[in-house]
Design a protein around this motif. Structure first.
Motif, PDB file in Angstrom:
ATOM      1  N   GLY A  10      68.881 -86.482 -52.896  1.00  0.00           N
ATOM      2  CA  GLY A  10      68.759 -85.719 -54.142  1.00  0.00           C
ATOM      3  C   GLY A  10      69.092 -86.557 -55.366  1.00  0.00           C
ATOM      4  N   VAL A  14      66.626 -87.300 -58.457  1.00  0.00           N
ATOM      5  CA  VAL A  14      66.980 -86.935 -59.838  1.00  0.00           C
ATOM      6  C   VAL A  14      66.892 -88.150 -60.757  1.00  0.00           C
ATOM      7  CG1 VAL A  14      68.901 -86.165 -61.281  1.00  0.00           C
ATOM      8  CG2 VAL A  14      68.353 -84.929 -59.216  1.00  0.00           C
ATOM      9  N   LEU A  17      63.244 -88.621 -61.409  1.00  0.00           N
ATOM     10  CA  LEU A  17      62.792 -87.577 -62.335  1.00  0.00           C
ATOM     11  C   LEU A  17      63.265 -87.857 -63.756  1.00  0.00           C
ATOM     12  CD1 LEU A  17      61.376 -84.839 -62.699  1.00  0.00           C
ATOM     13  CD2 LEU A  17      63.578 -83.753 -62.201  1.00  0.00           C
ATOM     14  N   LEU A  33      65.110 -81.059 -65.504  1.00  0.00           N
ATOM     15  CA  LEU A  33      66.355 -81.351 -64.800  1.00  0.00           C
ATOM     16  C   LEU A  33      67.096 -80.069 -64.416  1.00  0.00           C
ATOM     17  CD1 LEU A  33      67.575 -84.569 -66.598  1.00  0.00           C
ATOM     18  CD2 LEU A  33      66.560 -84.335 -64.340  1.00  0.00           C
ATOM     19  N   ALA A  36      65.540 -79.148 -61.252  1.00  0.00           N
ATOM     20  CA  ALA A  36      66.078 -80.016 -60.204  1.00  0.00           C
ATOM     21  C   ALA A  36      67.452 -79.527 -59.751  1.00  0.00           C
ATOM     22  CB  ALA A  36      66.160 -81.457 -60.702  1.00  0.00           C
ATOM     23  N   THR A  57      73.157 -84.645 -62.122  1.00  0.00           N
ATOM     24  CA  THR A  57      71.967 -84.284 -62.904  1.00  0.00           C
ATOM     25  C   THR A  57      72.325 -84.029 -64.354  1.00  0.00           C
ATOM     26  OG1 THR A  57      71.014 -83.290 -60.919  1.00  0.00           O
ATOM     27  CG2 THR A  57      70.010 -82.703 -63.007  1.00  0.00           C
TER      28      THR A  57
END
Length: 106
Positions: A10, A14, A17, A33, A36, A57
Motif C-alpha cells: 500500500g 500511495v 499515486l 489520496l 487511497a 498517505t
C-alpha cells in the motif's frame, strides 16, 4: 498475506499515486489520496496497519500535493480541514470494510 506486507504494498502504491497526482490541482490530488485512504482501510484487515497507511498517505499529501517539495508544514485552517477530510475518509473505509465483511442479518 500478512498485514505488514499489505502495508508495504500500500505504501508503494500511495507513493506512485502521489507522483502521478503531483501536477494536478489541489482538490483533485486530495480526492485521489483520500480515495487511497479509503481503499487502504477496506483492504488491510488490521486497523493498526491501515491507520499507518492513512498517516503515510496524509504526510505524502501534505508534503507533495499541498506543500512544496516534501516540506511538511501546517497551514492553519486549510490544514485542519484537510486533516479532518483524511480522518473521515479513514473512518468511511473502516465502515465499508465492516459492511462488506459483517453484513446485517436478514
Amino acid at each position: 498475506m500478512t498485514p505488514g506486507l499489505e502495508l508495504g504494498i500500500g505504501s508503494v502504491a500511495v507513493v506512485v499515486l502521489t507522483i502521478m497526482l503531483a501536477s494536478v490541482p489541489l482538490p483533485l490530488g486530495m480526492a485521489g489520496l483520500a480515495i487511497a485512504t479509503i481503499v487502504g482501510a477496506v483492504l488491510i484487515p488490521d486497523w493498526r496497519y491501515s491507520l499507518g497507511l492513512a498517516v503515510i498517505t496524509y504526510f505524502l499529501f501534505v508534503g507533495f500535493i499541498a506543500g512544496d517539495m516534501g516540506v511538511l508544514s501546517w497551514r492553519g485552517h486549510d490544514a485542519l480541514w484537510q486533516f479532518v477530510a483524511f480522518g473521515l475518509a479513514y473512518i468511511a473505509g473502516l465502515v465499508m470494510r465492516w459492511l462488506m465483511h459483517a453484513p446485517p442479518p436478514d
